[in-house]
Design a protein around this motif. Sequence first.
Motif, PDB file in Angstrom:
ATOM      1  N   MET A   1      74.618 -36.529   9.188  1.00 43.68           N
ATOM      2  CA  MET A   1      73.700 -37.351   8.429  1.00 43.68           C
ATOM      3  C   MET A   1      72.343 -36.670   8.284  1.00 43.68           C
ATOM      4  SD  MET A   1      73.514 -40.116   6.805  1.00 43.68           S
ATOM      5  CE  MET A   1      72.545 -41.469   6.325  1.00 43.68           C
ATOM      6  N   LYS A   2      71.893 -36.028   9.369  1.00 43.10           N
ATOM      7  CA  LYS A   2      70.614 -35.344   9.353  1.00 43.10           C
ATOM      8  C   LYS A   2      70.630 -34.192   8.335  1.00 43.10           C
ATOM      9  CE  LYS A   2      67.182 -34.032  12.722  1.00 43.10           C
ATOM     10  NZ  LYS A   2      66.908 -33.784  14.130  1.00 43.10           N
ATOM     11  N   LYS A   3      71.768 -33.499   8.254  1.00 44.55           N
ATOM     12  CA  LYS A   3      71.905 -32.389   7.315  1.00 44.55           C
ATOM     13  C   LYS A   3      71.782 -32.899   5.877  1.00 44.55           C
ATOM     14  CE  LYS A   3      75.047 -28.748   5.873  1.00 44.55           C
ATOM     15  NZ  LYS A   3      76.366 -28.154   6.022  1.00 44.55           N
ATOM     16  N   LYS A   4      72.391 -34.051   5.578  1.00 50.53           N
ATOM     17  CA  LYS A   4      72.324 -34.615   4.230  1.00 50.53           C
ATOM     18  C   LYS A   4      70.889 -34.962   3.863  1.00 50.53           C
ATOM     19  CE  LYS A   4      74.111 -37.950   1.032  1.00 50.53           C
ATOM     20  NZ  LYS A   4      75.156 -38.823   0.638  1.00 50.53           N
ATOM     21  N   ILE A   5      70.137 -35.494   4.801  1.00 52.41           N
ATOM     22  CA  ILE A   5      68.737 -35.841   4.540  1.00 52.41           C
ATOM     23  C   ILE A   5      67.924 -34.590   4.241  1.00 52.41           C
ATOM     24  CG2 ILE A   5      66.630 -36.771   5.592  1.00 52.41           C
ATOM     25  CD1 ILE A   5      68.467 -38.783   7.064  1.00 52.41           C
ATOM     26  N   ILE A   6      68.130 -33.541   5.021  1.00 56.57           N
ATOM     27  CA  ILE A   6      67.397 -32.286   4.808  1.00 56.57           C
ATOM     28  C   ILE A   6      67.748 -31.678   3.453  1.00 56.57           C
ATOM     29  CG2 ILE A   6      67.138 -29.910   5.636  1.00 56.57           C
ATOM     30  CD1 ILE A   6      67.465 -31.066   8.503  1.00 56.57           C
ATOM     31  N   VAL A   7      69.036 -31.642   3.134  1.00 56.43           N
ATOM     32  CA  VAL A   7      69.464 -31.094   1.844  1.00 56.43           C
ATOM     33  C   VAL A   7      68.913 -31.943   0.705  1.00 56.43           C
ATOM     34  CG1 VAL A   7      71.462 -30.613   0.378  1.00 56.43           C
ATOM     35  CG2 VAL A   7      71.509 -29.967   2.784  1.00 56.43           C
TER      36      VAL A   7
ATOM     37  N   MET B   1      66.481 -30.571  -2.264  1.00 53.59           N
ATOM     38  CA  MET B   1      66.837 -30.724  -3.679  1.00 53.59           C
ATOM     39  C   MET B   1      65.775 -31.529  -4.426  1.00 53.59           C
ATOM     40  SD  MET B   1      70.879 -31.363  -3.667  1.00 53.59           S
ATOM     41  CE  MET B   1      72.037 -30.068  -3.350  1.00 53.59           C
ATOM     42  N   PHE B   2      65.273 -32.575  -3.791  1.00 51.17           N
ATOM     43  CA  PHE B   2      64.225 -33.384  -4.413  1.00 51.17           C
ATOM     44  C   PHE B   2      62.973 -32.545  -4.656  1.00 51.17           C
ATOM     45  CE2 PHE B   2      60.599 -36.323  -4.169  1.00 51.17           C
ATOM     46  CZ  PHE B   2      60.903 -37.135  -5.258  1.00 51.17           C
ATOM     47  N   VAL B   3      62.611 -31.721  -3.684  1.00 45.76           N
ATOM     48  CA  VAL B   3      61.442 -30.844  -3.833  1.00 45.76           C
ATOM     49  C   VAL B   3      61.651 -29.884  -5.016  1.00 45.76           C
ATOM     50  CG1 VAL B   3      60.164 -28.951  -2.734  1.00 45.76           C
ATOM     51  CG2 VAL B   3      60.651 -31.044  -1.457  1.00 45.76           C
ATOM     52  N   LEU B   4      62.868 -29.359  -5.192  1.00 44.31           N
ATOM     53  CA  LEU B   4      63.152 -28.484  -6.334  1.00 44.31           C
ATOM     54  C   LEU B   4      62.971 -29.219  -7.660  1.00 44.31           C
ATOM     55  CD1 LEU B   4      66.277 -26.519  -5.069  1.00 44.31           C
ATOM     56  CD2 LEU B   4      63.953 -25.648  -5.394  1.00 44.31           C
TER      57      LEU B   4
ATOM     58  N   ASN C   1      73.937 -35.702  -8.200  1.00 42.73           N
ATOM     59  CA  ASN C   1      75.350 -35.577  -7.834  1.00 42.73           C
ATOM     60  C   ASN C   1      75.510 -35.544  -6.310  1.00 42.73           C
ATOM     61  OD1 ASN C   1      77.967 -35.537  -8.874  1.00 42.73           O
ATOM     62  ND2 ASN C   1      78.087 -33.316  -8.824  1.00 42.73           N
ATOM     63  N   PHE C   2      74.595 -34.878  -5.635  1.00 40.75           N
ATOM     64  CA  PHE C   2      74.625 -34.829  -4.175  1.00 40.75           C
ATOM     65  C   PHE C   2      74.397 -36.216  -3.587  1.00 40.75           C
ATOM     66  CE2 PHE C   2      72.647 -34.154  -0.004  1.00 40.75           C
ATOM     67  CZ  PHE C   2      73.615 -33.368   0.604  1.00 40.75           C
ATOM     68  N   LEU C   3      73.463 -36.975  -4.153  1.00 40.57           N
ATOM     69  CA  LEU C   3      73.204 -38.331  -3.659  1.00 40.57           C
ATOM     70  C   LEU C   3      74.431 -39.231  -3.800  1.00 40.57           C
ATOM     71  CD1 LEU C   3      69.591 -39.136  -4.910  1.00 40.57           C
ATOM     72  CD2 LEU C   3      70.321 -38.515  -2.605  1.00 40.57           C
ATOM     73  N   PHE C   4      75.204 -39.010  -4.855  1.00 34.62           N
ATOM     74  CA  PHE C   4      76.423 -39.790  -5.072  1.00 34.62           C
ATOM     75  C   PHE C   4      77.632 -39.179  -4.361  1.00 34.62           C
ATOM     76  CE2 PHE C   4      74.554 -41.336  -9.318  1.00 34.62           C
ATOM     77  CZ  PHE C   4      74.157 -42.539  -8.772  1.00 34.62           C
TER      78      PHE C   4
END
Length: 177
Positions: A1-7, A11-14, A99-102
């Motif tokens: 879960m922590k990895k998903k938040i970091i990714v 992605m949001f920053v990009l 797509n990652f969020l979904f």
Amino acid sequence: MKKKIIVSIIMFVLVVLSGLAIYNFSSMDSNESNSESQSTITKSIEYILDITNEYEITNSHPDQAKLDYATHLLNKPMRKLMHFSVYFILAIALMLFINFLFDNKRYFISLLITLILCVGFAFSDEYHQTLVEGRTGQYQDVVIDSMGALTGTLLYGSYYLVYTFGKRKSSVNESVK
């Protein structure tokens, strides 16, 4: 879960950086924007000529008047290509993020959301330009921006679909063996 938040954050920053870059370009007054693009074009021409001369593909050493004329001819098409390119990049960044969020399960919704956000941003960007001295908002640029976004989503989408179907086919072949 922590990895998903970091990714997700990365992605949001990009996405935000892509949007800020577009906003920054739009915030330049007409003289600054035109000067910046002409300078980039002139440097690119000189760089390409240096390389082609070095490898003896050409033997060209144009004077400043010819260089200025070439820059003038290329300025408008290159500026329009930049419109296309920055929205192409924005669309891919957004598509990756959404797509990652979904969890890669709502591809067509991700595509639709990406296109709506990019086209909306293109309209707002052109409106923003009407507030900058010497700049105007142009529907033609919204179309070019939208085509860049559409191309980015379709390119990402093509890759994603081929990868997904290839992965499924590979797993089916593995389970048959």
